[in-house]
Write a protein that holds these residues in place. Sequence first.
Motif, PDB file in Angstrom:
ATOM      1  N   ALA A  35       2.671  12.143 -54.788  1.00 43.42           N
ATOM      2  CA  ALA A  35       1.999  11.251 -55.726  1.00 43.42           C
ATOM      3  C   ALA A  35       1.956  11.870 -57.119  1.00 43.42           C
ATOM      4  O   ALA A  35       2.146  11.175 -58.131  1.00 43.42           O
ATOM      5  CB  ALA A  35       0.578  10.954 -55.234  1.00 43.42           C
ATOM      6  N   ARG A  36       1.705  13.179 -57.178  1.00 43.55           N
ATOM      7  CA  ARG A  36       1.669  13.859 -58.470  1.00 43.55           C
ATOM      8  C   ARG A  36       3.048  13.851 -59.135  1.00 43.55           C
ATOM      9  O   ARG A  36       3.169  13.704 -60.351  1.00 43.55           O
ATOM     10  CB  ARG A  36       1.175  15.300 -58.269  1.00 43.55           C
ATOM     11  CG  ARG A  36       0.863  16.042 -59.570  1.00 43.55           C
ATOM     12  CD  ARG A  36       0.262  17.412 -59.306  1.00 43.55           C
ATOM     13  NE  ARG A  36      -0.996  17.298 -58.572  1.00 43.55           N
ATOM     14  CZ  ARG A  36      -1.179  17.693 -57.326  1.00 43.55           C
ATOM     15  NH1 ARG A  36      -0.170  18.216 -56.629  1.00 43.55           N
ATOM     16  NH2 ARG A  36      -2.350  17.542 -56.722  1.00 43.55           N
ATOM     17  N   TYR A  37       4.103  13.989 -58.339  1.00 40.71           N
ATOM     18  CA  TYR A  37       5.468  13.963 -58.875  1.00 40.71           C
ATOM     19  C   TYR A  37       5.763  12.618 -59.523  1.00 40.71           C
ATOM     20  O   TYR A  37       6.313  12.556 -60.634  1.00 40.71           O
ATOM     21  CB  TYR A  37       6.468  14.249 -57.752  1.00 40.71           C
ATOM     22  CG  TYR A  37       7.915  14.170 -58.175  1.00 40.71           C
ATOM     23  CD1 TYR A  37       8.552  15.269 -58.734  1.00 40.71           C
ATOM     24  CD2 TYR A  37       8.645  12.994 -58.018  1.00 40.71           C
ATOM     25  CE1 TYR A  37       9.883  15.198 -59.132  1.00 40.71           C
ATOM     26  CE2 TYR A  37       9.966  12.908 -58.408  1.00 40.71           C
ATOM     27  CZ  TYR A  37      10.590  14.018 -58.967  1.00 40.71           C
ATOM     28  OH  TYR A  37      11.895  13.931 -59.374  1.00 40.71           O
ATOM     29  N   PHE A  38       5.413  11.535 -58.843  1.00 42.51           N
ATOM     30  CA  PHE A  38       5.709  10.204 -59.363  1.00 42.51           C
ATOM     31  C   PHE A  38       4.619   9.680 -60.304  1.00 42.51           C
ATOM     32  O   PHE A  38       4.748   8.565 -60.827  1.00 42.51           O
ATOM     33  CB  PHE A  38       5.893   9.223 -58.198  1.00 42.51           C
ATOM     34  CG  PHE A  38       7.167   9.443 -57.428  1.00 42.51           C
ATOM     35  CD1 PHE A  38       8.400   9.226 -58.019  1.00 42.51           C
ATOM     36  CD2 PHE A  38       7.133   9.871 -56.108  1.00 42.51           C
ATOM     37  CE1 PHE A  38       9.571   9.425 -57.311  1.00 42.51           C
ATOM     38  CE2 PHE A  38       8.293  10.072 -55.391  1.00 42.51           C
ATOM     39  CZ  PHE A  38       9.521   9.871 -55.994  1.00 42.51           C
ATOM     40  N   GLU A  39       3.563  10.464 -60.474  1.00 45.36           N
ATOM     41  CA  GLU A  39       2.466  10.109 -61.382  1.00 45.36           C
ATOM     42  C   GLU A  39       1.828   8.771 -60.988  1.00 45.36           C
ATOM     43  O   GLU A  39       1.611   7.880 -61.821  1.00 45.36           O
ATOM     44  CB  GLU A  39       2.963  10.070 -62.823  1.00 45.36           C
ATOM     45  CG  GLU A  39       3.500  11.425 -63.309  1.00 45.36           C
ATOM     46  CD  GLU A  39       4.064  11.379 -64.709  1.00 45.36           C
ATOM     47  OE1 GLU A  39       4.040  10.288 -65.331  1.00 45.36           O
ATOM     48  OE2 GLU A  39       4.546  12.417 -65.195  1.00 45.36           O
ATOM     49  N   VAL A  40       1.564   8.644 -59.685  1.00 44.11           N
ATOM     50  CA  VAL A  40       0.860   7.474 -59.156  1.00 44.11           C
ATOM     51  C   VAL A  40      -0.267   7.979 -58.258  1.00 44.11           C
ATOM     52  O   VAL A  40      -0.329   9.165 -57.910  1.00 44.11           O
ATOM     53  CB  VAL A  40       1.797   6.556 -58.351  1.00 44.11           C
ATOM     54  CG1 VAL A  40       2.889   5.981 -59.239  1.00 44.11           C
ATOM     55  CG2 VAL A  40       2.411   7.298 -57.165  1.00 44.11           C
ATOM     56  N   SER A  41      -1.143   7.085 -57.857  1.00 45.66           N
ATOM     57  CA  SER A  41      -2.228   7.468 -56.954  1.00 45.66           C
ATOM     58  C   SER A  41      -1.711   7.594 -55.526  1.00 45.66           C
ATOM     59  O   SER A  41      -0.675   7.017 -55.173  1.00 45.66           O
ATOM     60  CB  SER A  41      -3.347   6.424 -57.006  1.00 45.66           C
ATOM     61  OG  SER A  41      -2.893   5.194 -56.462  1.00 45.66           O
ATOM     62  N   THR A  42      -2.450   8.336 -54.713  1.00 48.86           N
ATOM     63  CA  THR A  42      -2.064   8.472 -53.309  1.00 48.86           C
ATOM     64  C   THR A  42      -2.147   7.129 -52.582  1.00 48.86           C
ATOM     65  O   THR A  42      -1.394   6.889 -51.638  1.00 48.86           O
ATOM     66  CB  THR A  42      -2.967   9.499 -52.601  1.00 48.86           C
ATOM     67  OG1 THR A  42      -4.343   9.100 -52.743  1.00 48.86           O
ATOM     68  CG2 THR A  42      -2.780  10.882 -53.192  1.00 48.86           C
TER      69      THR A  42
END
Length: 239
Positions: free
Chosen positions: A45-52
């Motif tokens: 999620a951090r890689y794609f900059e989205v929420s879990t």
Amino acid sequence: MPSEVTLLESRTMRDEHQGRVDVLDKVKALVMLPDGIYVRTEDVARYFEVSTEVLKKVVQRHREELNENGLQVLRGDDLRIFQRDILSLWSDNLGTSYPQAATNLTLYTRRAVLNVAMLLRDSDIARCVRTYLLDAEESGWRAGDASLDRRVTKVESHLDTVGRALQELGPVINGISVRLDRLDRRLETTNQVVGAISNRLCDLSDDMRRMEHRMDRRLDDVSHRLSALERSQRRRKRS
């Protein structure tokens, strides 16, 4: 070239690009677990900059496809064994304690992360990954077209060379053909002569047989005359 929408909606198209995991690091650094094989949900999620939560919805909708590309959920003994094996690596590499999951742990391989990149619509990073994949594919097609053009040009050059060689060989082949025709005529004449000789030999054989019959008859006549002469002489002596 296929569009980004095609990549998002076609699993067949995604499968064709599933081996290009190198694209992930070219777009952005992907933080792996210390084993270098798996990534946690939080890190993906951090890689794609989205929420879990957004990531979990993608996983729910495409669970089967992601499972085939390495996604797995550890529970019970499997989870405890994994935590035990990775605990020392985590402490050695990061200098912190490993955040152990309470009941389960979802792990992604690099193939699974790339799979998510081809499914996640609302992420600029995922969009960059897809763009990179499609651009690389187009470059490959262009390179393939250029290579094909070079091959076609080379084939045409070879065909020209072959054509010139055939033109040069034309008179030679024609001369050989003329000689072969002459040989054929000579062979035909020779066959006729051999046939005539064979017929003559047959005639001679018949003549020899007739001569043998004549000689046999003459010998028989002579033998009969000698026998008659001997009988006559014996009668004279008795008388």
